[in-house]
Design a protein around this motif. Structure first.
Motif, short mmCIF file in Angstrom:
data_model
loop_
_atom_site.label_atom_id
_atom_site.label_comp_id
_atom_site.label_asym_id
_atom_site.label_seq_id
_atom_site.Cartn_x
_atom_site.Cartn_y
_atom_site.Cartn_z
N ALA A 117 0.83 -1.21 0.00
CA ALA A 117 0.00 0.00 0.00
C ALA A 117 0.86 1.25 0.00
CB ALA A 117 -0.93 -0.01 1.21
N ALA A 118 2.00 1.20 0.70
CA ALA A 118 2.90 2.36 0.74
C ALA A 118 3.46 2.67 -0.64
CB ALA A 118 4.03 2.11 1.73
N GLU A 119 3.53 1.66 -1.48
CA GLU A 119 4.08 1.84 -2.83
C GLU A 119 3.00 2.09 -3.88
OE1 GLU A 119 7.98 -1.06 -2.58
OE2 GLU A 119 6.05 -1.98 -3.01
N ALA A 120 1.79 1.56 -3.65
CA ALA A 120 0.79 1.55 -4.71
C ALA A 120 -0.43 2.42 -4.45
CB ALA A 120 0.31 0.10 -4.95
N ARG A 121 -0.59 2.95 -3.26
CA ARG A 121 -1.84 3.65 -2.92
C ARG A 121 -2.03 4.89 -3.82
NH1 ARG A 121 -0.48 9.00 -2.03
NH2 ARG A 121 1.40 9.17 -0.75
N SER A 122 -3.30 5.13 -4.13
CA SER A 122 -3.67 6.33 -4.87
C SER A 122 -3.96 7.46 -3.89
CB SER A 122 -4.91 6.06 -5.72
OG SER A 122 -6.04 5.87 -4.86
N PRO A 123 -4.06 8.70 -4.35
CA PRO A 123 -4.44 9.79 -3.45
C PRO A 123 -5.79 9.54 -2.77
CG PRO A 123 -3.50 10.69 -5.45
CD PRO A 123 -3.65 9.21 -5.68
N ALA A 124 -6.74 9.00 -3.51
CA ALA A 124 -8.06 8.73 -2.92
C ALA A 124 -7.97 7.65 -1.85
CB ALA A 124 -9.05 8.31 -4.01
N GLN A 125 -7.16 6.64 -2.09
CA GLN A 125 -6.99 5.58 -1.10
C GLN A 125 -6.29 6.10 0.15
OE1 GLN A 125 -4.98 2.86 -3.74
NE2 GLN A 125 -6.79 1.56 -3.97
N LEU A 126 -5.31 6.98 -0.04
CA LEU A 126 -4.64 7.58 1.11
C LEU A 126 -5.63 8.40 1.93
CD1 LEU A 126 -2.12 8.23 2.75
CD2 LEU A 126 -1.66 10.12 1.16
N GLU A 127 -6.54 9.09 1.28
CA GLU A 127 -7.56 9.86 2.00
C GLU A 127 -8.44 8.94 2.83
OE1 GLU A 127 -9.93 12.42 -0.40
OE2 GLU A 127 -8.22 13.54 -1.19
N ARG A 128 -8.80 7.78 2.28
CA ARG A 128 -9.64 6.84 3.04
C ARG A 128 -8.89 6.29 4.24
NH1 ARG A 128 -11.61 5.56 -2.18
NH2 ARG A 128 -10.13 3.86 -2.50
N ILE A 129 -7.62 5.99 4.06
CA ILE A 129 -6.81 5.49 5.18
C ILE A 129 -6.72 6.55 6.27
CG2 ILE A 129 -4.51 4.71 5.89
CD1 ILE A 129 -4.22 3.60 2.99
N ALA A 130 -6.44 7.79 5.86
CA ALA A 130 -6.31 8.89 6.83
C ALA A 130 -7.63 9.14 7.54
CB ALA A 130 -5.83 10.15 6.12
N ALA A 131 -8.73 9.07 6.81
CA ALA A 131 -10.05 9.30 7.42
C ALA A 131 -10.37 8.21 8.43
CB ALA A 131 -11.12 9.35 6.34
N ALA A 132 -10.00 6.96 8.12
CA ALA A 132 -10.26 5.85 9.04
C ALA A 132 -9.40 5.99 10.29
CB ALA A 132 -9.98 4.52 8.34
N GLU A 133 -8.15 6.41 10.12
CA GLU A 133 -7.27 6.60 11.28
C GLU A 133 -7.81 7.72 12.16
OE1 GLU A 133 -4.18 8.40 13.70
OE2 GLU A 133 -5.15 9.35 11.98
N GLU A 134 -8.26 8.81 11.55
CA GLU A 134 -8.79 9.94 12.32
C GLU A 134 -10.07 9.56 13.06
OE1 GLU A 134 -9.67 14.64 11.55
OE2 GLU A 134 -10.38 13.23 10.04
N ALA A 135 -10.94 8.79 12.40
CA ALA A 135 -12.20 8.40 13.02
C ALA A 135 -11.96 7.60 14.29
CB ALA A 135 -13.05 7.60 12.04
N MET A 136 -11.01 6.68 14.26
CA MET A 136 -10.73 5.87 15.45
C MET A 136 -10.07 6.72 16.53
SD MET A 136 -8.98 2.12 15.71
CE MET A 136 -8.86 1.29 17.32
N ARG A 137 -9.18 7.62 16.11
CA ARG A 137 -8.50 8.47 17.08
C ARG A 137 -9.47 9.42 17.78
NH1 ARG A 137 -6.26 12.96 15.18
NH2 ARG A 137 -5.90 11.95 13.17
#
Length: 232
Positions: free
Chosen positions: A104-124
């Motif tokens: 994922a660190a090599e292949a993620r798209s900007p949209a996928q990074l946004e989803r990962i960041a949003a999921a991390e923020e929601a749990m935090r």
């Protein structure tokens, strides 16, 4: 009837066995049933609003997946994992899910990074007093946002199968206590994984996810309650 079962949604009249299988998988992955818990086909069929037949087909598939088992008295139940089995499953998850994070660190798209960041923020942001059932879902959302960004559907299927077996155990303590979340290991590992994926550092992403799995497993095993070997 188990409360978790009663919250299952009624099914539309479509491929009922497939739909029942999907909903029962979710029940297991989300840890809403505990190791050793018996599942009544009648209760499940009533909760889903279907006849017993499609539920029986779905349960048979889950037995074949080793996600459910038939006890000596013929009751269907969630398997009880030994401490050794939990350790072995954690090692497999750390290797496979860590690899997915590296991809994922090599292949993620900007949209996928946004989803990962949003999921991390929601749990935090759900801390310090999260709804425990919601915390389980948020944790799963974060992990699978990463694994989907790896870009390998067969790998995602393998990981889903691992979570199917691990869900009842890794979420067992969260059904009753906020202690593991309060310790903060998950949030720190999630933040580290997000940074690594954002910065394109596959080795760091792999390490963060492997550490997340290992710390959760250690916490659960320290709590006790699991046999060291079968029959104990």
């Amino acid at each position: 009837m188990n409360h978790a079962i009663t919250t299952l949604p009624l099914l539309e009249r479509r491929t009922l066995a497939e739909a029942a299988y999907a909903h029962l998988r979710e029940l297991l992955v989300s840890g809403r049933v505990a190791p050793g818990e018996r599942l009544s086909l009648r209760d499940l069929s009533e909760a889903l609003g279907v006849s017993v037949m499609p539920v029986r087909e779905a349960v048979s598939r889950l037995i074949a997946d080793h996600a459910l088992e038939v006890a000596p008295n013929r009751a269907v139940r969630v398997p009880v994992m030994t401490r050794r089995q939990v350790r072995e499953l954690a090692r497999a998850r750390a290797g496979i899910e860590g690899w997915a994070a590296a991809l994922a660190a090599e292949a993620r798209s900007p949209a996928q990074l946004e989803r990962i960041a949003a999921a991390e923020e929601a749990m935090r942001l759900a801390q310090p007093n999260p709804d425990l059932g919601g915390a389980v879902a948020l944790n799963r959302d974060f992990h699978f946002a990463i694994y989907e960004a790896a870009g390998l559907p067969p790998l995602l299927e393998v990981i889903s199968g691992l979570w199917l077996k691990a869900g009842p155990v890794i979420n067992l303590d969260l059904r009753h206590s906020n202690d593991r979340l309060a310790a903060g290991h998950a949030l720190r590992c999630h933040a580290a994984a997000l940074r690594a994926i954002r910065d394109g550092r596959p080795d760091a992403a792999r390490q963060a996810i492997a550490e997340d799995i290992a710390s959760a497993t250690d916490f659960i095993l320290e709590k006790g309650g699991l046999p060291e070997a079968s029959g104990e």
